[in-house]
Design an enzyme around this catalytic site. Structure first.
Site, PDB file in Angstrom:
ATOM      1  N   LYS A 156       0.838  -1.208   0.000  1.00 51.82           N
ATOM      2  CA  LYS A 156       0.000   0.000   0.000  1.00 51.82           C
ATOM      3  C   LYS A 156       0.869   1.253   0.000  1.00 51.82           C
ATOM      4  O   LYS A 156       0.644   2.174  -0.777  1.00 51.82           O
ATOM      5  CB  LYS A 156      -0.918  -0.013   1.231  1.00 51.82           C
ATOM      6  N   ASP A 174      -6.547   1.417   0.786  1.00 51.69           N
ATOM      7  CA  ASP A 174      -6.618   1.607   2.235  1.00 51.69           C
ATOM      8  C   ASP A 174      -8.034   1.249   2.680  1.00 51.69           C
ATOM      9  O   ASP A 174      -8.840   0.713   1.904  1.00 51.69           O
ATOM     10  CB  ASP A 174      -6.227   3.046   2.629  1.00 51.69           C
TER      11      ASP A 174
END
Ligand code: SF4
Length: 273
Positions: A156, A174
């Site tokens: 991420k 997210d």
């Protein structure tokens, strides 16, 4: 011992009532899932968000790829506002890998104690700064594999840095993006990686880079976890969520109580810029 037979005239024992049938407990309505958007709906949905915010930006404060990388590492399970408060003073003292290594984990910790997981994050920021000095001449590599080898950097974080600092059309998933991927039907998936792959496959190329920001900001401010504010959502026409929230009707504009959390609410993935 055998029980004595009742004699005539003895009071008749009350009949034991049969056990009451258990009352059926009302079942919570089965949550309805959004069907996957068609590709035309995906485009319509993102174009609606684009019209409302043509130049979306990260809400993390940074000045270069290095300060962005540090800010994103600090943002795991913390709000961007809390990270910005911490980095305001941290970056005054150390805004390069070299300076960060010099102040060490204790020096970093002095600035970031107000955010979650600060001890581990302080160690990671120093360790990744040292790795940048040792392996990349102090520069942040524009390469996924190299980024993911840095301490504290996962997929991420690498996606955010590649997108925001280097302009790549990556999709960081997210907590907000995961929720929207499933709730709206834009890219349903059981895991963050499945949602990421779905978005990369389904979002038109020309919208993919900014889609990361549009989805995060929309999830943060409108399509919220507990109560999406569908009545003021610019993309509602395209969204496939079957249980859209009506406008509040409570007295004096006080909204009705929040419904239970959306079943498509994700595991806590942390926020990103
Ligand atoms: S706010 Fe409501 S209408 Fe808008 S994207 Fe979220 S669920 Fe769909």
């Amino acid at each position: 011992m055998p029980r004595a037979k009742p004699a005539p005239g003895d009071p008749v024992p009350a009949e034991t009532p049969p056990p009451a049938a258990a009352k059926p407990t009302p079942r919570a309505a089965k949550p309805r899932r959004a069907r996957a958007m068609t590709l035309a709906e995906v485009r319509g949905f993102l174009q609606a968000l684009a019209q409302a915010n043509p130049a979306p930006q990260s809400e993390l404060d940074y000045t270069d790829p290095y300060t962005l990388l540090v800010a994103v590492v600090l943002s795991a399970q913390a709000t961007d506002a809390s990270v910005n408060r911490a980095t305001r003073t941290l970056f005054q003292e150390a805004a390069t890998p070299d300076a960060m290594v010099r102040i060490g984990a204790d020096g970093v910790a002095r600035h970031i104690r107000s955010i979650g997981l600060w001890q581990g994050k302080a160690r990671n920021v120093v360790a990744l700064s040292q790795a940048l000095l040792d392996q990349h001449g102090g520069a942040v590599p524009a390469d996924r594999e190299a980024l993911e080898k840095l301490p504290g950097v996962g997929r991420k974080t690498a996606n955010v840095v590649l997108n925001v600092a280097f302009g790549e059309a990556t999709m960081a998933v997210d907590t907000h993006v995961f929720r929207l991927g499933n709730r709206t039907g834009i890219a349903p998936g059981a895991t963050p990686r499945a949602v990421e792959d779905g978005l990369v496959r389904r979002v038109p190329r020309d919208l993919l880079r900014d889609a990361h920001h549009w989805l995060i900001l929309h999830g943060r401010y409108v399509c919220k976890a507990r109560r999406p504010e569908c009545w003021r959502c610019v993309a509602a026409t395209w969204c496939r969520y079957p249980d859209k929230t009506p406008a509040p009707t409570g007295k004096a504009g006080i909204p009705d109580p929040a419904p239970p959390a959306d079943p498509s609410s994700p595991p806590e993935l942390g926020s990103t810029g």
